[in-house]
Structure formats: structure tokens, C-alpha cells
Design an enzyme around this catalytic site. Structure first.
Site, mmCIF file in Angstrom:
data_model
loop_
_atom_site.group_PDB
_atom_site.id
_atom_site.type_symbol
_atom_site.label_atom_id
_atom_site.label_comp_id
_atom_site.label_asym_id
_atom_site.label_seq_id
_atom_site.Cartn_x
_atom_site.Cartn_y
_atom_site.Cartn_z
ATOM 1 N N SER A 250 0.569 -1.455 -0.314
ATOM 2 C CA SER A 250 -0.235 -0.316 -0.143
ATOM 3 C C SER A 250 0.432 1.415 0.040
ATOM 4 C CB SER A 250 -0.555 0.205 1.183
ATOM 5 O OG SER A 250 -2.509 -1.436 0.998
ATOM 6 N N ASN A 251 1.880 1.146 0.470
ATOM 7 C CA ASN A 251 3.116 2.995 0.766
ATOM 8 C C ASN A 251 3.763 2.363 -0.842
ATOM 9 O OD1 ASN A 251 2.795 3.592 3.520
ATOM 10 N ND2 ASN A 251 2.807 0.679 3.812
ATOM 11 N N LYS B 2 -0.125 -11.037 6.212
ATOM 12 C CA LYS B 2 0.391 -9.333 6.022
ATOM 13 C C LYS B 2 -0.653 -8.978 7.482
ATOM 14 C CE LYS B 2 2.733 -5.470 5.214
ATOM 15 N NZ LYS B 2 1.429 -3.559 5.682
ATOM 16 N N SER C 222 -2.148 -6.037 9.084
ATOM 17 C CA SER C 222 -2.074 -4.456 8.701
ATOM 18 C C SER C 222 -3.142 -3.756 9.612
ATOM 19 C CB SER C 222 -1.758 -3.815 8.163
ATOM 20 O OG SER C 222 -0.699 -4.731 7.142
ATOM 21 N N GLY D 209 1.881 -5.933 10.445
ATOM 22 C CA GLY D 209 1.988 -6.093 9.457
ATOM 23 C C GLY D 209 2.327 -3.516 9.753
#
Lengths: 294, 294, 294, 294
Positions: D46-47, D164, D166, D189
Site C-alpha cells: 500500500s505504501n 500480513k 495490518s 503489518g
């Protein structure tokens, strides 16, 4: 306020079939809990169905708890929507011998309960209360979440001694730790993160699960403190599904059913709270059985 | 229960600077509202800060409303969390002369307020109440939304005469209309959809805006009924930002500030509800000015 | 952009059992819809499973729609997360003959899609698009809701011609009407409030229900326009549970199942979207039957 | 799949002022991260603003990461809305040398992404993927939360090697641990609960914070593993406000600004994601300064 160390059950209120409070059953439960190394009792928390109790019933339950608790700490839930009625009830609780008051965030006008409103509310109560005040943050029921900035400021108030955070949000516990003054009693309010809270240095927990599994809650803390990390984790993991069942999944009715199965006099819920359906009961028995509790 | 036709303000409660109810101001407001063609009054709705009132205060306000309302309908908000206390307060309201009770959905244990719990609660109240009962659905405050299935069933109860739906969800109003029995008084609970509700055949509205703009609320209905659709829409659109300001945006404090500006004795809010900040006041004055009210 | 008047189905995309687009079935559906007095088509709206389509598939569907629509309006859903890819796809759609582009609010980084981000995104697209742009607001899928302030500003952009609001929030439609420039095509995006939208002066609706019940959607508008208010309401109320079933309750799979039952070639959903279970199918058939559609 | 131990940054994608990917800057960052004892890299998390990247850009970034990572683990984010396109992208990533694929939960039709849909999606991908698949649960962006029952089942799939999570929900991590098969790589995450996750026996973390503070993230784990509990906690608490700033508060733009200040070539965000305002920049600098990072 002294540092609180240990497990505190937010005790349930047994009702009779006709809906009246069963005070005798309440005292029997206290006597049984007294056999465990608990740090104290919270009377009139969310698990007591306090939203359904009259003031007279509340005062009688406080009295009985003070009487039955021996030398243990007695916290009384005295939060009401208005500041003035909260102060009044808090001081009645103080007069009856409660050691500290746990004050719920007001919530009816939730979108207006901003920092200013919460600061003002708790500050006025702190100033007027004859016993130390602790804040009670439980967004699951109130849909209001105390901001860390408010916790930081209020932790410095001479008569605000701590808080119970029931979000289960560990990162939020960390932020509350970071902003609050030394000596502020930050208590975790759910067994769902009891072990992680201990690893972060918290020392007290007020948890529904302690109504029906007091020894296990205490053991998790003792195992952690004595360095038996793996055993603490194992016990915590074994208790996790039980805790989920008696809180998020089945609520107070589930907690009462589990408590009955484990030897307490939990009694009926008060209307409109419904008892578990037979399917829910079966599901909960299975969970207790898998956790080797029954 | 007869068909309710018209506008009903959920009247606000003026407080003095010291936090006491200002009953004289309350009566002055009633006298002023009596000059408008309103269908009745709701005492102890959400806009009355009823969550902050003691039982004694509630009973006094009911008495004054019955006395001051003349021949108009008086609805009293008597909903409390527990079934038993709701029944008790409802019958006290009946004894004081309220014509019907508006009963809020219980909400503290929100995730357990399922169909069964809501059905049971309202059925027990309907059976025990000495006056007709109306359901009050306001998820903005309660985080509980009455399912259409429950409304359908309860609309057939001989002592449940209607409901106030404050969601502003027009599709939900349609679903409630569809399932409820003929004669059931479905009232819209917010001016935000007053005109659309009229076009769907609803005939009654209980709306905060009627505290400060009673004539405009009445006019929207009269214009619609007399076939002046375009004028009804125009007035409704002019009022929309005012309504948003005194409800969703600024809440009860905003409603009180607007009411003061428009000649009512709205007084203070009770703590923890905060007054508007000066910026909020300026913003609200601008909105009232743009709507040509001041 | 001219004023849009009438009903526009957001057309569904039939898939084969192997997951490929069934273009022949798509064209058969278009031919059938062409028999109804619809105002145009939206290709690549949410009900087309556009989130599951490749760019090649999208372009082919646009071409086929332009070809099959005759003289009717063709709106193409071209919104993607990034501004640059949205512009590129919009201009490909323009090149293929789409009359206007419907651009979804970006949503992945939802909490950063503030007024500035949305203003910037739509302004850049409006400036670079070879066809008029319409905004598409559907928080049920995006969890982003266009603020009225943004709508007001963007309605003044020379190449932003309108919007589809699928919230079903009538008060929000009113606020959008109030702030937007004359000539801005505010289209209601759900049949759940089609009749109320008409009574507020809206003239166009893009609604899933028009896939399977085009004539009924058109009739509601004609009845309203010809002053047959009661008949419009009756038909709208009869359609309401059908609409709820093919949107909120059962989603695209429900819409496809209903469309199949009513004579369209809806085909399979694409994975991961699941077909209805047999219980869901039975429930939907019952709803269609109660509405006298099957 | 082997056990993953250590810290993995979900690497950011630098953009030029004109919006193009700055591949050179990307490689410079990789070279700098290679100086730290990181366990591997996640490309296209996502980053990385992967929602804004074309397939060509994604494939180029995967190639560059494989090339630049040396012997370290390379996870590639390959989740798309449709099952078929996810499989295709996953196998392209495999062909380019990625060691495992991180597959986001589909989310556009969120209310239909039930257990059956999620089970089917991940099972089909697991069966068809040429590299191990890991699930990616990030409700903050997707508004979908993987149920523990689904995690439990899928953890037994031979080609699904981990996940993961998050959410930052520690109780959920515990429930995932409890239901998943031995050897399943449950990775936390978010750095917001990195220390608590370690105390629960997790060994790997994929965390935005590792983009700008890789050594600190690694140190928390080393301190915990070497029994220096108090030092681990202290460092974790010092990093907590930084992590909150570069994730929940300011998002990717904040992470990029912090990374630039700390010596990385983070570049611009891609539109519609906006850069920080100057007030936000000042606030973030203050937070970095209080954490003694600048």
C-alpha cells in the site's frame, strides 16, 4: 492514589426471574470471589447491567460490595450522562465507602463530546468528588473514544487517579502511557489484551473474564511477572476464545451463562437484554469445553 | 390512536447559568409556540437534553407541557434503558396527562439489541402502558436502527400507535410505510426530509427546526397540501441549511443559539454539553442570515 | 452538456462460465433494452463489475455500447485510482464515441481524499478530457463521500457536466442542488429514492433496477410528470423491495439473477464475486413474485 | 515456505514532479536500505502507491527490486480485484523472480466479500500461482477484514504461506495464531504493535516505518530477542508517535516527507494523493525531532 496491581472483576448483577436484583446471590458471588487473589472489585461497570439499575439498587450494590470486599479495593461505576448527576452519585458512593469512582465518558450527544466537553466534564467531577476519579473508556458501548491529549491533561489532575481503557487497542494503550503522568493508574479493561498489556508494563486489569475465570486471569499476570513468558502466553491463548465469547460475541448474557456453568449465581439478565438462545448456549459450552474449563 | 397531522416541535429545555432547569423560560416558550398552528409538543425528546434530566425534572416538564399545551397533543419521551423503568416513567407521564409516550430504542448494549430484544421491549411496554406508545428511532444518538420487520410487527400491536424515525433515510421511511398497518402514525423525525416525506404521504413531522422556525415548518406542509409544489420546494430548500446547522452540525447548542436569536428563551445547555464557540456562533448567524431569518 | 431527462441503466456485463466476457449476450441485452424508452446507457458502472475488467475488455464494451445504443446517450465509467490513468482511459472512451465519462471518486487512500485531493483530481480530469466529465459518488463501495462544497465548485467547471449520487441520501441531494450551478446534471444513482428525487425536480436517474425493470423505472417518472402522483407512489412502493434486493441485499449477483428471470442474458459473475446461494435465489424469487414481476 | 524472521519495509515508490516513476531514485533507496540488516523487501504494498501504478510500472519495479535485493526475500504485492487478473500478475511477478506474492483482499464489492468469496479467491490463486501466496489484510484501506475462520482454513493450503495483518488489532493476531497451521508466516503489518507482536512470538514485521527508520525497527526486535525487554519497550515507545504520523495521521505523503528528511529519495506522491501542507510538514518535523531522529 496508590498503584493498583492485579485483577479486578467488573462484577455482574444477578437478577431474579421477576427482574428484581437478587442481592443474596450477589453476596454469594462475592464470597466465592474472595477465595481468589483478586485486587478488588468494580461494582456498576458495564457488565453489571448498570444502565438498567435504579439509583437505589446501585447504592445497595455499592454497600454490599464494600461490606463484602474486606480489605480489597472497591471501585464504583458512577458515570451518568450529566456532570451534576455524576457528581452526586459519586459522592453517595464515597459516603458508602467506595474507594474510587469509575466514570464513563458521556455519550448520548456523541458528536459533541469533543475534547473541550470531556475535559470540562472530568475536571468538574475531579474537583467535586470526595474520592479519586478514574475515567472509563469503552467505545464499544459509548461510541466515544477518549483522545490521548485529554488523557494526558487529566492524568495531571490531583483527583483523577487513573483510567480503564476497554478498547483492546494496544497502540492506544501505548499512547496513553506515553502522555500520562507517572503514577497514573492505566488499567486495561479487557482480557483480550491482558498479556500484551502486561508486557508493556501495565499492572492492573479490570476484565469481564475475571467474573468466571478469576484464577486464570491472575495466573497470567503471575506467570509473566515470574518470567515464565511462554506459560503466560499459553494460558492467555487458551483463555482468548473464552474471553471473546463472554464479551464481543455473546455479551453480558454470555458472561452470565458461563459464570453459572462455572459455579456462580449469575441469574437472569434484565429486560431488554435477552438470555442466550439454546444454540448460543451450546456454542458457548463448546468454547468452555475446548478451553478445558468444563 | 387518531391520525396525527402537522408539525410537532421536540421542545428544548432552557437551563439557567447554574445548571438548573429554567421552568419559567420553558413556559414562556410554550406560550410563544402556542401562537403558531402546531399540532402538538414533544416534551423530553433528544433536543430537550432529556439524557441530562432527573426524573423529578422530567415529571415537572411533562406537567407544565400538559398545562401549557391547551388542546394540543402532548407526546412525552419516556424511554429509558430498562423495560421496567420505561414502563414506570410512561405511566407517570400518563398520570400527568401526556397523550402518548415516545419510547427510544434501548442502546447501551447495542450489539445485543437484535429483533428479539426490541420486539420484546416494545411489546412489554405496549402491554403495560396506560397511554399509546410510539417508537423513537434515532441511530445518530443510539447507534441502533429499528429493522423494518420489527416496525411491521409492532405496528399491529393495539397500544403501539406510531413512530418517529429520525434517520433522514427516505428509503427507510418507504420500507416502514410498506410494512406497517393502516393507521400507524409514521412521523418523520427531522426537517432534513420534511418535504420528501410529505410527497410520500406522511402527514406528521417532529422536527428540531420547529423550535426556532415553527411557521416555516408548517408552511412547507400547507404549500404541499394546497398543490403549490414549487413554493413548498423553495421554502424547504431555503430552510435546509438552517436545519443542518441546528441538528447535525451544531446539535442542541446550535438549536438553542438559533432559538435565542429568533426570540425564544433557550438558555444554557447543561454540562457536559458545551455552548457554541464564538466562531460557531458567527457561522450559525451567517446561515440564519442567508436564509433571511435574521 | 444538455439536460439529461430519463432513466439510464448502468448495464451489467454477462460473463461465460469460464469467466470470459460474453459480448454476444451483452449485445442481445442492449437490443432488448432498446425496446424501452430509456434515455441512454451507462457502460462500466459499478453494476458492470468494471473493477474486474481489463482495459481491453472495457474498450470493447464501450465500442459495443456506442454501436448498439443508436442515438441514445452513452456514459462510460472511466474512473481509476490515479488521475493520469483516468484521463487516459477517458480519452480512449471519447475516441470510441462515448458522450460523457462518469468518473468515480478515488478511494484507496480514503482518509486522504479530502476536499483538496478531490478538487484537484476532478479539475485535472475536466481540463484534459475530450468529453464532458460527470462525477460518480458511491460511498457504499468507495467509503468516500463527495462534500457539497466540492460539488458546488466543480459544477462550475466548463467540462464537468453533472454527477451521479448513489447514496440514496435525499437531504444530500438537496444540498447538492442548492450549491450547484444551473444546468448541472444531478442524477440520482439509485432507484431507492427515484420518486423522492423526482418530486425535488431531478430529471434523470441511473439505477441498477433499470437493468431488469426498465419500463417500471420509466413509468414512475412519466406518472409523476403527468401529475398522477398517487400512481407514481404506488408503483415506486411496489418496486422498492425489488430494488433493495438487487442492490443492498444481494448486490450484482442478485441483479443478474433477477435479470435472467426477467428475460435478459445476465450470465455469470466474475470471481471473486459469488453467485447467489439457492436460499438467496429463493428469497429473491419470492420478492419478484410479490412485486408481480414473475 | 521458510520461516520469515525480521523486518521488511513495504518500499515506497518515488515519483518525479511530472508524475513519472523515478526508477533511479528507487534504486538509490534500495542501495541505502541494503546497508541495514533487513530481512527483505515488499514491493507494491500500500505504501508504494501501487493503486496508482500501471502494470508495466509494477513489473519494472519488481525487476529492479529482485535485482537490487541481493539474497534478500522479495515479496511482491500482486492483488487486484479479480481472481484472474491477480493470478496473471502473480505469475508475471514469479517469472521476474519475486519469492512470494502478497495478495490483498478484494474489496470493491465489500459487503459480498464473505467467507465463501474470500476462501474461493485465495484458494484459486494459491492453486495457480507459481510462487507461494501470502494474504494481505488491511481494512484501513479495504474495509474488509479477513475472518479468523478463513485464515485458519487457508493456512493449511500448501501454497499459501502466510499473511500480513495490518489492523494493529493484537487480539486478532492472537486469534490468527490460534487457528493457523504451524509454519504459517503470520507477519504484523504495522509498527504500531511491533513490540507486542514480538512478545506474542511473531518473528516478522512488514512496516511502513522501516522505510525511514529501518535500524530502529530492527533494534526493537534484537533487544526483545536478547532479553533486554525494558530497552525494547523504551525504543518502541519512542518510535510510536513517529509511526502514527507516517501512517494513520499523514499517510504515504507523510512517510515520503519523513523519508526525505532522513536521507532517502522519496520524491513526489502521484495525483490524486496530495503532498503535505506546510502545517503538516511542520507538525511532522516536530514529531521527528521529539523522537530524536532529526
Amino acid at each position: 492514589m496508590n498503584q493498583i496491581i492485579g485483577v479486578i472483576p467488573p462484577v455482574l448483577t444477578p437478577f431474579k426471574a421477576n427482574g428484581d436484583v437478587d442481592y443474596e446471590a450477589y453476596c454469594r458471588n462475592l464470597a466465592r470471589w474472595n477465595q481468589y487473589p483478586l485486587a478488588g472489585y468494580l461494582v456498576l461497570g458495564s457488565n453489571s447491567e448498570s444502565a438498567y439499575l435504579s439509583e437505589d439498587e446501585k447504592l445497595e450494590l455499592i454497600s454490599l460490595t464494600v461490606e463484602g470486599a474486606g480489605s480489597r479495593l472497591v471501585l464504583a461505576g458512577t458515570g451518568l450522562e450529566s456532570t451534576r448527576h455524576t457528581i452526586a452519585l459519586t459522592n453517595k458512593a464515597a459516603h458508602l465507602g467506595a474507594h474510587a469512582a469509575l466514570v464513563l465518558t458521556p455519550c448520548y450527544y456523541g458528536n459533541r463530546m469533543n475534547e473541550q466537553a470531556l475535559m470540562s466534564h472530568f475536571t468538574m467531577i475531579g474537583e467535586s468528588a470526595d474520592i479519586p476519579v478514574m475515567m472509563y473508556n469503552v467505545p464499544r458501548f459509548t461510541h466515544v473514544n477518549l483522545p490521548a491529549s485529554v488523557v494526558g491533561h487529566l492524568s495531571r489532575h490531583p483527583n483523577i487517579g487513573g483510567m480503564k481503557d476497554s478498547t483492546g487497542d494496544v497502540a492506544q494503550l501505548v499512547s496513553f502511557q506515553r502522555v500520562s503522568q507517572t503514577g497514573f493508574n492505566l488499567m486495561v479493561g479487557t482480557a483480550s489484551v491482558w498479556y500484551p498489556a502486561l508486557t508493556l508494563g501495565l499492572t492492573a486489569g479490570v476484565m469481564a473474564l475475571a467474573n468466571c475465570c478469576p484464577q486464570e486471569c491472575v495466573d497470567i499476570q503471575h506467570l509473566w511477572q515470574s518470567g515464565r513468558t511462554a506459560d503466560a502466553q499459553t494460558l492467555f491463548r487458551r483463555m482468548s476464545p473464552v474471553n471473546a465469547a463472554v464479551t464481543a460475541t455473546f455479551g453480558v448474557a454470555g458472561l452470565k451463562y458461563a459464570a453459572e456453568l462455572l459455579g456462580y449465581s449469575a441469574g437472569y439478565t434484565r429486560s431488554p437484554l435477552q438470555p442466550l438462545t439454546s444454540e448460543e448456549q451450546a456454542s458457548l459450552r463448546r468454547i468452555l469445553s475446548e478451553a478445558q474449563l468444563i
